[in-house]
Design a protein around this motif. Sequence first.
Motif, PDB file in Angstrom:
ATOM      1  N   ASP A 163      -5.803  -3.161   8.281  1.00 15.08           N
ATOM      2  CA  ASP A 163      -4.847  -2.049   8.207  1.00 15.08           C
ATOM      3  C   ASP A 163      -3.545  -2.545   7.601  1.00 15.08           C
ATOM      4  O   ASP A 163      -2.501  -2.611   8.252  1.00 15.08           O
ATOM      5  CB  ASP A 163      -4.620  -1.458   9.595  1.00 15.08           C
ATOM      6  CG  ASP A 163      -5.876  -0.811  10.157  1.00 15.08           C
ATOM      7  OD1 ASP A 163      -6.648  -0.229   9.354  1.00 15.08           O
ATOM      8  OD2 ASP A 163      -6.098  -0.894  11.379  1.00 15.08           O
ATOM      9  N   ALA A 164      -3.635  -2.911   6.318  1.00 10.75           N
ATOM     10  CA  ALA A 164      -2.511  -3.504   5.597  1.00 10.75           C
ATOM     11  C   ALA A 164      -2.315  -2.784   4.277  1.00 10.75           C
ATOM     12  O   ALA A 164      -3.275  -2.314   3.657  1.00 10.75           O
ATOM     13  CB  ALA A 164      -2.772  -4.991   5.347  1.00 10.75           C
ATOM     14  N   TRP A 165      -1.058  -2.714   3.871  1.00  5.80           N
ATOM     15  CA  TRP A 165      -0.697  -2.092   2.599  1.00  5.80           C
ATOM     16  C   TRP A 165       0.221  -3.035   1.835  1.00  5.80           C
ATOM     17  O   TRP A 165       1.199  -3.527   2.393  1.00  5.80           O
ATOM     18  CB  TRP A 165       0.023  -0.769   2.819  1.00  5.80           C
ATOM     19  CG  TRP A 165      -0.835   0.343   3.324  1.00  5.80           C
ATOM     20  CD1 TRP A 165      -1.432   1.333   2.585  1.00  5.80           C
ATOM     21  CD2 TRP A 165      -1.191   0.609   4.689  1.00  5.80           C
ATOM     22  NE1 TRP A 165      -2.139   2.183   3.401  1.00  5.80           N
ATOM     23  CE2 TRP A 165      -2.003   1.762   4.703  1.00  5.80           C
ATOM     24  CE3 TRP A 165      -0.889  -0.021   5.908  1.00  5.80           C
ATOM     25  CZ2 TRP A 165      -2.516   2.302   5.867  1.00  5.80           C
ATOM     26  CZ3 TRP A 165      -1.412   0.502   7.075  1.00  5.80           C
ATOM     27  CH2 TRP A 165      -2.215   1.648   7.059  1.00  5.80           C
ATOM     28  N   PHE A 166      -0.102  -3.286   0.570  1.00  6.49           N
ATOM     29  CA  PHE A 166       0.748  -4.086  -0.303  1.00  6.49           C
ATOM     30  C   PHE A 166       1.334  -3.169  -1.370  1.00  6.49           C
ATOM     31  O   PHE A 166       0.639  -2.314  -1.917  1.00  6.49           O
ATOM     32  CB  PHE A 166      -0.046  -5.189  -1.004  1.00  6.49           C
ATOM     33  CG  PHE A 166      -0.432  -6.356  -0.146  1.00  6.49           C
ATOM     34  CD1 PHE A 166      -0.465  -6.278   1.241  1.00  6.49           C
ATOM     35  CD2 PHE A 166      -0.792  -7.557  -0.733  1.00  6.49           C
ATOM     36  CE1 PHE A 166      -0.835  -7.366   2.025  1.00  6.49           C
ATOM     37  CE2 PHE A 166      -1.171  -8.652   0.024  1.00  6.49           C
ATOM     38  CZ  PHE A 166      -1.192  -8.552   1.410  1.00  6.49           C
ATOM     39  N   HIS A 167       2.615  -3.401  -1.665  1.00  7.47           N
ATOM     40  CA  HIS A 167       3.280  -2.629  -2.712  1.00  7.47           C
ATOM     41  C   HIS A 167       4.055  -3.576  -3.622  1.00  7.47           C
ATOM     42  O   HIS A 167       4.714  -4.507  -3.138  1.00  7.47           O
ATOM     43  CB  HIS A 167       4.272  -1.622  -2.117  1.00  7.47           C
ATOM     44  CG  HIS A 167       3.699  -0.766  -1.040  1.00  7.47           C
ATOM     45  ND1 HIS A 167       3.070   0.445  -1.288  1.00  7.47           N
ATOM     46  CD2 HIS A 167       3.654  -0.937   0.306  1.00  7.47           C
ATOM     47  CE1 HIS A 167       2.677   0.976  -0.148  1.00  7.47           C
ATOM     48  NE2 HIS A 167       3.007   0.150   0.837  1.00  7.47           N
ATOM     49  N   LEU A 168       4.013  -3.318  -4.920  1.00  9.82           N
ATOM     50  CA  LEU A 168       4.865  -3.995  -5.885  1.00  9.82           C
ATOM     51  C   LEU A 168       5.963  -3.021  -6.296  1.00  9.82           C
ATOM     52  O   LEU A 168       5.716  -1.813  -6.435  1.00  9.82           O
ATOM     53  CB  LEU A 168       4.063  -4.440  -7.103  1.00  9.82           C
ATOM     54  CG  LEU A 168       3.128  -5.634  -6.855  1.00  9.82           C
ATOM     55  CD1 LEU A 168       2.129  -5.778  -7.996  1.00  9.82           C
ATOM     56  CD2 LEU A 168       3.926  -6.927  -6.692  1.00  9.82           C
ATOM     57  N   ALA A 169       7.176  -3.531  -6.470  1.00 14.49           N
ATOM     58  CA  ALA A 169       8.309  -2.678  -6.820  1.00 14.49           C
ATOM     59  C   ALA A 169       9.263  -3.428  -7.734  1.00 14.49           C
ATOM     60  O   ALA A 169       9.525  -4.611  -7.538  1.00 14.49           O
ATOM     61  CB  ALA A 169       9.039  -2.220  -5.561  1.00 14.49           C
ATOM     62  N   ASP A 170       9.773  -2.700  -8.739  1.00 13.08           N
ATOM     63  CA  ASP A 170      10.822  -3.207  -9.626  1.00 13.08           C
ATOM     64  C   ASP A 170      12.021  -2.276  -9.495  1.00 13.08           C
ATOM     65  O   ASP A 170      11.938  -1.105  -9.887  1.00 13.08           O
ATOM     66  CB  ASP A 170      10.361  -3.230 -11.090  1.00 13.08           C
ATOM     67  CG  ASP A 170       9.221  -4.200 -11.346  1.00 13.08           C
ATOM     68  OD1 ASP A 170       8.926  -5.029 -10.470  1.00 13.08           O
ATOM     69  OD2 ASP A 170       8.625  -4.124 -12.435  1.00 13.08           O
ATOM     70  N   PHE A 171      13.111  -2.772  -8.934  1.00 14.53           N
ATOM     71  CA  PHE A 171      14.304  -1.948  -8.718  1.00 14.53           C
ATOM     72  C   PHE A 171      15.387  -2.311  -9.735  1.00 14.53           C
ATOM     73  O   PHE A 171      15.648  -3.492  -9.986  1.00 14.53           O
ATOM     74  CB  PHE A 171      14.879  -2.176  -7.308  1.00 14.53           C
ATOM     75  CG  PHE A 171      14.150  -1.444  -6.209  1.00 14.53           C
ATOM     76  CD1 PHE A 171      12.937  -0.812  -6.434  1.00 14.53           C
ATOM     77  CD2 PHE A 171      14.692  -1.401  -4.929  1.00 14.53           C
ATOM     78  CE1 PHE A 171      12.267  -0.147  -5.416  1.00 14.53           C
ATOM     79  CE2 PHE A 171      14.040  -0.736  -3.900  1.00 14.53           C
ATOM     80  CZ  PHE A 171      12.823  -0.112  -4.130  1.00 14.53           C
ATOM     81  N   ASP A 172      16.010  -1.276 -10.279  1.00 19.25           N
ATOM     82  CA  ASP A 172      17.190  -1.493 -11.113  1.00 19.25           C
ATOM     83  C   ASP A 172      18.379  -1.866 -10.239  1.00 19.25           C
ATOM     84  O   ASP A 172      18.452  -1.469  -9.060  1.00 19.25           O
ATOM     85  CB  ASP A 172      17.542  -0.226 -11.901  1.00 19.25           C
ATOM     86  CG  ASP A 172      16.545   0.091 -12.998  1.00 19.25           C
ATOM     87  OD1 ASP A 172      15.942  -0.854 -13.544  1.00 19.25           O
ATOM     88  OD2 ASP A 172      16.373   1.286 -13.304  1.00 19.25           O
TER      89      ASP A 172
END
Length: 237
Positions: A163-172
Motif C-alpha cells: 500500500d505504497a504510492w510513489f510520485h515524481l514532481a518538478d516544481f518551479d
Amino acid sequence: MEKIIYKADSRGHANHGWLDTHHTFSFASYYDPNRIHFGALRVLNDDKITSGTGFPKHPHDNMEIISIPLKGDLAHEDSMGNQSTIKQGDVQVMSAGTGVTHSEFNPNKDIGTEFLQIWVFPKKENVEPRYGQVSYPIAERKNNFQTVVAPSAEEVETWIHQDAWFHLADFDEGFEKKYELKKKDNGLFLFLLEGEVEVGGEKLEKRDGIGLLDLEEVNIKAHKNAEMLLMEVPLDW
C-alpha cells in the motif's frame, strides 16, 4: 507531525570504481542501527555506474524493487525472460516474490548511468515474480505529483504488492503544493533530487531526504527549481 532528516552528506558511501553509490539506509558494508528502514521503505540507493559495467546476475526474493533512471541507460535481463533497457522518464518495477535473478548494466560506451534503486517490503510474500516497465511523460510532473508507483494496476501499470504510492514532481521556484496522504497511518519520505525546497518547515537541499510521520498532509514549497521523489509507505505492515 514527526520529522526525521537525512542530510545528503550523512548517507553511507562506497566507490568501487565502476560503481559510486550512496545509501540512505543500511546496505552492504554501510550499517547504521538508526537507519535500517523507514516503514516499508527498506533501501534507497543513489547509484552511478560507469560505461560498459554493471551488476552481474544476482538473486532477490520477497522484495518489491523499483528502479528510476536519472541519466543514461540501464540494460536489464532477468530469469523471467525479460530483456529491456530503461532510460530517463522510465520506471521499472520487479516483484521478486518466490525468487528471481537479474542483471543491470550500463550499455553505453561513453556515458555514465545514474539511477535510484529502491526496495520496499511487500505486504504479501512468496508471490509469483513479476516485471513491469513504463515510460512516463516528464512534462506531466511539472508543478504536479505524477504517480509512478501504486498498489493497483488500475492506478498505474507499475504497481507493487504494497500500500505504497510513489510520485515524481518538478516544481518551479516559488511554487507550493500540499501533498495529502492516500492512506491513513502511512508515512511520507521525500527525497530531493535537485534544487531546494521547504517541507513541513524544514529546508532541504540536493539529495537530502526527510521522513514524515503522524500527518495527513504536508506543504511543499520550492525555494529553487526542484525535482523530487515522494514515497508514501506503510509504517506498520
